[in-house]
Design an enzyme around this catalytic site. Structure first.
Site, PDB file in Angstrom:
ATOM      1  CG  ASP A 115     -48.882-110.607  57.936  1.00  0.00           C
ATOM      2  OD1 ASP A 115     -49.928-111.080  57.914  1.00  0.00           O
ATOM      3  OD2 ASP A 115     -47.804-110.675  56.969  1.00  0.00           O
ATOM      4  CG  HIS A 141     -51.410-107.089  58.971  1.00  0.00           C
ATOM      5  ND1 HIS A 141     -51.412-106.720  57.602  1.00  0.00           N
ATOM      6  CD2 HIS A 141     -51.360-108.424  58.803  1.00  0.00           C
ATOM      7  CE1 HIS A 141     -51.572-107.707  56.678  1.00  0.00           C
ATOM      8  NE2 HIS A 141     -51.487-108.812  57.496  1.00  0.00           N
ATOM      9  CE  LYS A 151     -54.372-107.053  53.085  1.00  0.00           C
ATOM     10  NZ  LYS A 151     -53.342-107.546  54.121  1.00  0.00           N
ATOM     11  CG  HIS A 189     -50.630-108.720  50.165  1.00  0.00           C
ATOM     12  ND1 HIS A 189     -50.429-109.713  51.152  1.00  0.00           N
ATOM     13  CD2 HIS A 189     -49.700-109.090  48.862  1.00  0.00           C
ATOM     14  CE1 HIS A 189     -49.472-110.468  50.901  1.00  0.00           C
ATOM     15  NE2 HIS A 189     -48.955-110.257  49.564  1.00  0.00           N
ATOM     16  CG  HIS A 248     -53.429-113.132  59.130  1.00  0.00           C
ATOM     17  ND1 HIS A 248     -54.422-113.197  58.238  1.00  0.00           N
ATOM     18  CD2 HIS A 248     -52.641-112.246  58.875  1.00  0.00           C
ATOM     19  CE1 HIS A 248     -53.909-112.372  57.079  1.00  0.00           C
ATOM     20  NE2 HIS A 248     -52.610-112.009  57.495  1.00  0.00           N
ATOM     21  CG  HIS A 283     -47.253-107.354  54.746  1.00  0.00           C
ATOM     22  ND1 HIS A 283     -47.239-107.020  53.409  1.00  0.00           N
ATOM     23  CD2 HIS A 283     -48.326-108.137  55.136  1.00  0.00           C
ATOM     24  CE1 HIS A 283     -48.558-107.578  52.857  1.00  0.00           C
ATOM     25  NE2 HIS A 283     -49.077-108.432  54.020  1.00  0.00           N
TER      26      HIS A 283
END
Ligand code: DOR
Ligand code: ZN
Length: 345
Positions: A247, A13, A99, A136, A15, A174
């Site tokens: 994350d 995961h 996602k 999420h 970004h 997460h």
């Protein structure tokens, strides 16, 4: 133990953003990780297989010469997502997962799902073809306290969804609560959880005691200490249902240090060093490979990496810069509040 050799880790995961930020942060991931699941919450989001293909090309173009790194692409689920496009992306090998952001839950989640009924055709197709859904897991209803959003999501959204579509493979991303850990542990199959580095290290006091510390603000927000302890126990257990998803979510400092700061901790640069410290504290260095290098690939039905990474415990602490400079601006590095002696060689 002063040296540990494990299979090269992956980040399930991550970004990476785009443009100058992408160029600035990608080298820290490609230095340590063979693969990463790339989050699609760009502006505009990565919605179609064609979007993911174009984004993948931008990532590969930003990769430092000589680095070998495989971005595993995801699609951002909207209420208008086309099941045929998702299936095509999955079958071509480009798309690793879809996602789900509940609308309003976090950074750039406004195109996310408001009415789950509208997403059912895509979810049904994913269940049919075995494509995982990354979630999420937070409700966004204003009545629900921000510290309860994950637990309420599990009860009111995730559990009903799993009952309705038992074949759908879901990664609860997460995980930040003991509730999440217990729920995953109790589930028979088709559910796994990723855990970040920072949630193993900070609790909510670190955000709020002695002043507001915006660089510890992330979503889901860090919870009470008992939850952090539950996350540590799960991560170091060796249980194949739990694996690393950092994350790592860079924002330039002016967007963190302001009246309405963005959510995210930038951890790519020191994640492996921090994790070795945490696993050693827990007396579980022998479980680090499962968490960072084996359980994730097994869940995503990929082979583990053949290359090896060696972590060496130095006599003196490993130093990381307090912030990195990117073409988009400075990004503060996650401060674990301890000095790790573990160096990735
Ligand atoms: O802290 C976070 N930052 N949590 C998320 O879910 C999104 C991420 C981001 O994109 O900044
Ligand atoms: Zn994220």
């Amino acid at each position: 133990m002063t040296s540990l050799t494990i299979r090269r880790p992956d980040d399930w995961h991550l970004h990476l953003r785009d443009g100058d930020m992408l160029k600035g942060v990608l080298p820290y991931t490609s230095a340590h990780f063979a693969r990463a699941v790339i989050m699609p919450n760009l502006v505009p989001p990565v919605v179609t297989t064609a979007d993911a293909q174009a984004y993948r090309e931008r990532i590969m173009a930003a990769l430092p010469a000589g680095d070998r790194f495989q971005p595993l692409m995801t699609l951002y689920l909207t209420e208008g997502t086309n099941p045929d496009d998702v299936e095509e992306g999955a079958k071509s090998g480009l798309v690793t997962a879809v996602k789900l952001y509940p609308a309003g839950a976090t950074t750039n989640s406004n195109s996310g799902v408001r009415n789950f009924e509208n997403a059912m055709p895509v979810l049904e197709r994913m269940a049919k073809i075995g494509l995982p859904l990354c979630i999420h897991g937070e409700v966004t209803t204003p009545e629900v306290d921000i510290f309860d959003r994950e637990a309420v999501f599990i009860e009111t959204v995730l559990d009903p969804l799993r009952k309705r579509l038992p074949e759908l493979r879901i990664t609860l991303e997460h995980v930040t609560t003991a509730d999440g850990i217990d729920y995953i542990n109790a589930s028979k199959a088709n559910l796994a959880g990723s855990i970040t580095t920072h949630h193993l290290i900070i609790n909510r006091n670190n955000i709020l005691v002695g002043g507001i510390r915006p660089h510890y603000y992330c979503l889901p927000i860090a919870k009470r200490e008992n939850h952090r302890q539950a996350l540590r126990k799960a991560a170091t257990s060796g249980n194949p249902k739990f694996f690393l998803g950092t994350d790592s979510a860079p924002h330039v400092d002016p967007l963190k240090e302001c009246a309405c700061g963005c959510a995210g901790c930038f951890t790519s640069i020191n994640t492996m060093s921090c994790l070795a410290h945490v696993f050693e504290e827990e007396g579980a260095l022998d479980k680090l490979e499962a968490f960072a290098s084996l359980n994730g690939p097994a869940w995503y039905r990929l082979a583990p990496n053949e290359e090896r990474t060696t972590l060496v415990k130095r006599d003196t602490p490993v130093e990381f810069p307090p912030r990195i400079e990117t073409g988009a601006g400075p990004v503060t590095v996650f401060d674990p509040l301890f000095k790790s002696h573990w160096d990735v060689t």
